[in-house]
Design an enzyme around this catalytic site. Sequence first.
Site, mmCIF file in Angstrom:
data_model
loop_
_atom_site.group_PDB
_atom_site.id
_atom_site.type_symbol
_atom_site.label_atom_id
_atom_site.label_comp_id
_atom_site.label_asym_id
_atom_site.label_seq_id
_atom_site.Cartn_x
_atom_site.Cartn_y
_atom_site.Cartn_z
ATOM 1 N N GLY A 110 0.826 -1.197 0.000
ATOM 2 C CA GLY A 110 0.000 0.000 0.000
ATOM 3 C C GLY A 110 0.864 1.252 0.000
ATOM 4 O O GLY A 110 2.075 1.193 -0.206
ATOM 5 N N GLU A 140 10.297 2.630 -2.873
ATOM 6 C CA GLU A 140 9.513 2.779 -4.103
ATOM 7 C C GLU A 140 8.800 4.121 -4.071
ATOM 8 O O GLU A 140 9.125 5.019 -4.838
ATOM 9 C CB GLU A 140 8.495 1.642 -4.248
ATOM 10 C CG GLU A 140 7.658 1.751 -5.511
ATOM 11 C CD GLU A 140 6.444 0.814 -5.512
ATOM 12 O OE1 GLU A 140 5.947 0.515 -6.608
ATOM 13 O OE2 GLU A 140 5.991 0.422 -4.421
#
Length: 383
Positions: free
Chosen positions: A189, A219
Amino acid sequence: MTSTAADLRSAAAKLEEQLRNLPKVSLHDHLDGSLRPGTLIELAAEIGHELPSQDSEELAVHFRENANSGSLEKYLETFAHTTAVMQTAQNLRRVAKEYVEDLAADGVIYSEVRWAPEQHQEQGLSLDEAVEAVQEGLNQGMETVADQDGVIVVGQLVSAMRQSDRADEIVEVALRHRDKGVVGFDIAGPEAGFPPSRFADAFTRLATEMLPVTVHAGEGDGIESVRDALVSGRAQRLGHGVRVAEDISVIESDADSEAGEEVFQVELGPVARWVRDRQIHLEVSPTSNVQTGAIAGFAEGDAAELSDHPFDMLYQLGFNVGVNTDNRLVSGVTLSGELALIASTFDYGLGELADFQINALESSFLGHEEREALAGMILEAWQ
């Protein structure tokens, strides 16, 4: 003059077919991001869920175009469609079975599939029922492949969603099923604003029970997220992890090498050095990293291209890197295609691509004996 993205993809397409027949390892692939377009259309029609298109090819194109947003948050929005049709045991079994069959068709012999059971309870499934249904589907897929004289082993990575407060609960589910198909734990998430330290107690519980952990980090957020994944999350692997390169300083030297090439000095910060020296595996997903903006900070132009990816620098510096798909439907990729694309971009041969398979296998959550057996298959085939 650098190759254009179109040139690279054309070269990669020629290599992809060859690679499809070679045994490969996939460690970072989301179940709810890898449905067949036709299956998604069929299941959506059954529940009255509206999709952007009722044509398989058009739907696949839509997902790819939506993925090219440059934002992780935008990228994640597409999962509303896939999770909508994955709310019953029957549908979870089907999606999981097809997942295995599709990987086997692409030459994958070992995979760890990650998914978040908490996102599949809208029609009354318990967490345990959801995990059991997925495992039944995975088992059916593996049996189908075996009946066709193929080989594939797939384990579950149970994920907790970072933006919810159910990590402790999801950990217990993972532990209950650790000998029934679950091989590890993950958090997924939105990364920024939801650090692993938020789930410190859950990670302590996992460490106490010795269930291995991979953490999405590096990320959608930077180096401090990577640090926290290592410290609070006790991560044995990093999901993506590409922004660890932000902790590497590259300095152009005044001198040239004997070959007349530029010489660069590289300084690793403490986080990058820890990841490199301890061979923490980076589950890199090249196309996805471009799409979500994970490598935007490394781009030389206005928009990041695969050639801007720090993958090759990390590999050349001795980091433990692997190649993955992340979400095959959403990103519009296959593992063979990703390997071919990265080979075309950075001029890798089969030797380097084989290295990435062994890196992934040795970093997998399989037992030592199982890893040894599959490593023999991989090395023999790639040689």
